[in-house]
Design a protein around this motif. Structure first.
Motif, mmCIF file in Angstrom:
data_model
loop_
_atom_site.group_PDB
_atom_site.id
_atom_site.type_symbol
_atom_site.label_atom_id
_atom_site.label_comp_id
_atom_site.label_asym_id
_atom_site.label_seq_id
_atom_site.Cartn_x
_atom_site.Cartn_y
_atom_site.Cartn_z
ATOM 1 N N ALA A 43 0.841 -80.046 -47.646
ATOM 2 C CA ALA A 43 0.799 -80.825 -47.681
ATOM 3 C C ALA A 43 -0.759 -81.683 -46.925
ATOM 4 O O ALA A 43 -1.040 -83.044 -47.581
ATOM 5 C CB ALA A 43 1.770 -81.461 -47.021
ATOM 6 N N LEU A 44 -1.018 -81.008 -45.654
ATOM 7 C CA LEU A 44 -1.603 -81.374 -45.100
ATOM 8 C C LEU A 44 -3.049 -81.249 -45.952
ATOM 9 O O LEU A 44 -4.321 -81.947 -45.352
ATOM 10 C CB LEU A 44 -1.872 -80.933 -43.880
ATOM 11 N N ASP A 45 -3.573 -80.178 -46.864
ATOM 12 C CA ASP A 45 -4.250 -79.781 -47.097
ATOM 13 C C ASP A 45 -4.544 -81.181 -48.707
ATOM 14 O O ASP A 45 -5.853 -82.031 -48.966
ATOM 15 C CB ASP A 45 -4.449 -78.810 -47.711
ATOM 16 N N ASP A 46 -3.704 -81.466 -48.965
ATOM 17 C CA ASP A 46 -3.707 -82.977 -49.698
ATOM 18 C C ASP A 46 -4.193 -83.975 -49.027
ATOM 19 O O ASP A 46 -5.030 -84.852 -49.654
ATOM 20 C CB ASP A 46 -2.720 -83.296 -51.000
ATOM 21 N N LEU A 47 -3.454 -84.106 -48.127
ATOM 22 C CA LEU A 47 -3.939 -85.138 -46.884
ATOM 23 C C LEU A 47 -5.623 -85.437 -46.884
ATOM 24 O O LEU A 47 -5.492 -86.846 -46.868
ATOM 25 C CB LEU A 47 -2.718 -85.285 -46.096
ATOM 26 N N HIS A 48 -5.434 -84.803 -46.559
ATOM 27 C CA HIS A 48 -7.250 -84.318 -45.495
ATOM 28 C C HIS A 48 -8.019 -84.740 -46.785
ATOM 29 O O HIS A 48 -8.756 -85.335 -46.766
ATOM 30 C CB HIS A 48 -7.396 -83.025 -45.391
ATOM 31 N N THR A 49 -7.857 -84.681 -48.053
ATOM 32 C CA THR A 49 -8.804 -85.000 -49.562
ATOM 33 C C THR A 49 -8.486 -86.049 -49.901
ATOM 34 O O THR A 49 -9.589 -86.265 -50.451
ATOM 35 C CB THR A 49 -9.038 -83.640 -50.400
ATOM 36 N N ASP A 57 -14.707 -88.327 -38.313
ATOM 37 C CA ASP A 57 -13.925 -89.131 -37.186
ATOM 38 C C ASP A 57 -12.457 -89.433 -37.508
ATOM 39 O O ASP A 57 -12.020 -89.846 -36.479
ATOM 40 C CB ASP A 57 -14.700 -89.944 -36.664
ATOM 41 N N ALA A 58 -12.379 -89.310 -39.058
ATOM 42 C CA ALA A 58 -11.096 -90.193 -39.562
ATOM 43 C C ALA A 58 -10.071 -89.225 -39.350
ATOM 44 O O ALA A 58 -8.529 -89.187 -38.939
ATOM 45 C CB ALA A 58 -11.296 -90.800 -40.923
ATOM 46 N N TRP A 59 -10.133 -87.660 -39.727
ATOM 47 C CA TRP A 59 -9.999 -86.942 -39.496
ATOM 48 C C TRP A 59 -8.605 -86.163 -38.050
ATOM 49 O O TRP A 59 -7.530 -86.197 -37.499
ATOM 50 C CB TRP A 59 -10.082 -85.161 -41.129
ATOM 51 N N GLU A 60 -9.815 -86.576 -37.243
ATOM 52 C CA GLU A 60 -9.753 -85.567 -35.568
ATOM 53 C C GLU A 60 -8.797 -86.192 -35.467
ATOM 54 O O GLU A 60 -8.048 -85.988 -34.523
ATOM 55 C CB GLU A 60 -11.693 -85.752 -35.131
ATOM 56 N N PRO A 61 -8.512 -87.261 -34.578
ATOM 57 C CA PRO A 61 -6.861 -87.830 -34.192
ATOM 58 C C PRO A 61 -6.178 -86.976 -34.815
ATOM 59 O O PRO A 61 -5.265 -86.686 -34.183
ATOM 60 C CB PRO A 61 -7.143 -89.382 -34.623
ATOM 61 N N HIS A 62 -6.115 -86.933 -35.909
ATOM 62 C CA HIS A 62 -4.740 -86.141 -36.521
ATOM 63 C C HIS A 62 -4.583 -84.762 -36.604
ATOM 64 O O HIS A 62 -3.541 -84.512 -36.120
ATOM 65 C CB HIS A 62 -4.330 -86.547 -37.943
ATOM 66 N N HIS A 63 -5.650 -84.438 -36.493
ATOM 67 C CA HIS A 63 -6.207 -82.754 -36.040
ATOM 68 C C HIS A 63 -5.671 -82.682 -34.221
ATOM 69 O O HIS A 63 -4.570 -81.275 -34.480
ATOM 70 C CB HIS A 63 -7.792 -82.255 -35.867
ATOM 71 N N MET A 79 1.405 -91.667 -30.155
ATOM 72 C CA MET A 79 1.281 -91.578 -31.831
ATOM 73 C C MET A 79 1.762 -91.698 -32.524
ATOM 74 O O MET A 79 3.331 -91.139 -31.856
ATOM 75 C CB MET A 79 0.914 -89.563 -31.519
ATOM 76 N N GLN A 80 2.157 -91.821 -33.784
ATOM 77 C CA GLN A 80 2.471 -92.669 -34.300
ATOM 78 C C GLN A 80 3.590 -90.922 -35.159
ATOM 79 O O GLN A 80 3.639 -89.662 -35.116
ATOM 80 C CB GLN A 80 2.191 -92.654 -35.996
ATOM 81 N N LEU A 81 5.056 -90.978 -34.614
ATOM 82 C CA LEU A 81 6.296 -90.534 -34.915
ATOM 83 C C LEU A 81 6.301 -90.609 -36.477
ATOM 84 O O LEU A 81 6.801 -91.322 -36.918
ATOM 85 C CB LEU A 81 7.498 -90.733 -34.216
ATOM 86 N N PHE A 118 -11.437 -78.827 -42.337
ATOM 87 C CA PHE A 118 -10.543 -79.658 -43.203
ATOM 88 C C PHE A 118 -11.816 -80.396 -42.356
ATOM 89 O O PHE A 118 -12.567 -81.680 -42.943
ATOM 90 C CB PHE A 118 -9.295 -80.299 -42.858
ATOM 91 N N SER A 119 -12.101 -80.532 -41.161
ATOM 92 C CA SER A 119 -12.837 -81.585 -40.645
ATOM 93 C C SER A 119 -14.536 -81.546 -41.421
ATOM 94 O O SER A 119 -14.992 -82.132 -41.076
ATOM 95 C CB SER A 119 -13.017 -80.961 -39.027
ATOM 96 N N ARG A 120 -15.321 -80.325 -41.369
ATOM 97 C CA ARG A 120 -15.859 -79.834 -42.235
ATOM 98 C C ARG A 120 -16.500 -79.945 -43.314
ATOM 99 O O ARG A 120 -17.868 -80.364 -43.625
ATOM 100 C CB ARG A 120 -16.570 -78.420 -41.963
ATOM 101 N N GLU A 121 -15.244 -80.341 -43.774
ATOM 102 C CA GLU A 121 -15.218 -80.675 -44.789
ATOM 103 C C GLU A 121 -15.492 -81.502 -45.579
ATOM 104 O O GLU A 121 -16.341 -82.156 -46.402
ATOM 105 C CB GLU A 121 -13.779 -80.180 -45.795
ATOM 106 N N SER A 122 -14.452 -82.934 -44.645
ATOM 107 C CA SER A 122 -14.383 -84.497 -44.024
ATOM 108 C C SER A 122 -16.454 -84.200 -43.961
ATOM 109 O O SER A 122 -16.664 -85.354 -44.308
ATOM 110 C CB SER A 122 -13.719 -84.777 -42.753
ATOM 111 N N GLU A 123 -17.106 -83.925 -42.738
ATOM 112 C CA GLU A 123 -18.189 -84.000 -42.709
ATOM 113 C C GLU A 123 -19.249 -84.254 -44.007
ATOM 114 O O GLU A 123 -20.430 -84.701 -44.233
ATOM 115 C CB GLU A 123 -19.194 -83.576 -42.115
#
Length: 167
Positions: A43-49, A57-63, A79-81, A118-123
């Motif tokens: 699920a997180l893999d789908d979310l991060h794409t 910068d958008a992914w790191e707070p979630h990480h 953080m959002q619960l 995920f961060s590397r792929e986001s970059e």
């Protein structure tokens, strides 16, 4: 399952035997924990794409939030619960109770590596260019979760010569 063509293909693929051979001494609870971690990471893999995370910068707070939940079994203030993060916290606590502190620390580190991928792929998506082959392979090795995947194989039923988690 045998009543449909798709079901028969699944039976013929032998997934049941694969699981039985991978986790020969696992309890039902053990199998649930492993499958829940696989579900969470898929699920997180789908979310991060999602285009929202086309920047580290958008992914790191979630990480950071996910790692805090995984490492502590609790949520950080501010953080959002969500029901999803609540489920990850519960899963983290249940997993920690099944294994040694050393095993869980290694497992959490490997999940962190997964999120770093995920961060590397986001970059790479942010730049809009294909990375060099070496960089691409490094990012993919992290983001497919090979390390934590092997931890799940070791979670139950691993040979004694490996670092066996405590029951």
């Amino acid at each position: 399952m045998a009543s449909t063509a798709a079901g028969r293909r699944r039976i013929e693929a032998g997934y049941g035997r694969f699981v039985a051979w991978t986790y020969p001494t696992a309890t039902f609870e053990d199998l649930c924990i492993c499958s829940e971690w696989l579900f969470v990471t898929f699920a997180l893999d789908d979310l991060h794409t999602h285009p929202t995370y086309d920047s580290p910068d958008a992914w790191e707070p979630h990480h950071r939030h996910l790692m805090a939940v995984i490492e502590t079994g609790r949520h950080e203030r501010g953080m959002q619960l969500t029901s999803f993060t609540r489920a990850i916290a519960d899963l983290s606590v249940r997993t920690r109770h099944k294994v040694s502190a050393t095993f869980y620390a290694r497992f959490a580190h490997h999940l962190d590596m997964f999120f770093q991928g995920f961060s590397r792929e986001s970059e790479n998506r942010r730049r809009g260019t294909m990375p060099a082959l070496k960089e691409f392979l490094q990012a993919r090795r992290l983001s497919v979760g090979m390390e934590f995947g092997f931890d799940l194989v070791e979670f139950r039923g691993c040979p004694r010569r490996w670092s066996q988690p405590r029951r």
